[in-house]
Design an enzyme around this catalytic site. Structure first.
Site, PDB file in Angstrom:
ATOM      1  CE  LYS A  84      -3.425   5.282  -1.937  1.00 10.24           C
ATOM      2  NZ  LYS A  84      -4.409   5.962  -2.785  1.00 10.24           N
ATOM      3  CE1 TYR A 110      -3.703   2.550   0.649  1.00  5.74           C
ATOM      4  CE2 TYR A 110      -2.095   3.504   2.160  1.00  5.74           C
ATOM      5  CZ  TYR A 110      -3.272   3.608   1.433  1.00  5.74           C
ATOM      6  OH  TYR A 110      -4.002   4.765   1.487  1.00  5.74           O
TER       7      TYR A 110
END
Length: 153
Positions: free
Chosen positions: A55, A51
């Site tokens: 990002k 994750y």
């Protein structure tokens, strides 16, 4: 792999499709990509390197697209500003599920915030509007991090 497909590839394809239309119709304007504070820090109380790296890729994508699309061309195309908005810890149904499953620690997240609380989606509306408006007309390639003073690493 699904996380990378949604968080990065989906953002890239959407931005590119939007820019194609802006170039076609010679519309100067702004694109705001949603990243996360997790793209520039390592969060305490949330273990998710995929994750976080997805990002981080969105933040870098925003910088690159800003450089590629920012200048207006002689034919009137281009002139597209691209910035990223990086929210801090937000209480959403998905985050609530992460808490329930023990994948994230609400108390630790709250303790790591200088405000001592988590945010709500509504707290990012004005920042998004700013990035998309003429009020930020000389701002491109920037990552606006709104994290409640998170003291993560």
């Amino acid at each position: 792999m699904k996380l990378i497909e949604v968080n990065y590839i989906g953002v890239f394809l959407s931005a590119r499709a939007c820019a194609r239309q802006m170039y076609k119709y010679k519309v100067q304007g702004s694109i705001c990509l949603i990243a996360s504070m997790s793209g520039t820090i390592a969060n305490r109380g949330f273990i998710s390197p995929v994750y976080n790296s997805s990002k981080a890729a969105v933040v870098q994508l925003g910088r690159n697209l800003a450089m590629e699309w920012g200048r207006e061309n002689p034919d009137g195309s281009g002139g597209i500003r691209v910035n990223t908005l990086s929210p801090g810890h937000i209480v959403t149904p998905m985050v609530e599920e992460n808490f329930r499953r023990g994948e994230a620690n609400r108390e630790e997240w709250e303790n790591n915030s200088m405000l001592g609380r988590l945010s709500t989606p509504d707290e990012y509306k004005a920042a998004g509007l700013f990035l998309l408006s003429r009020a930020s007309s000389y701002m491109t390639g920037h990552d606006m991090k709104i994290d409640g003073g998170t003291t993560a690493w």
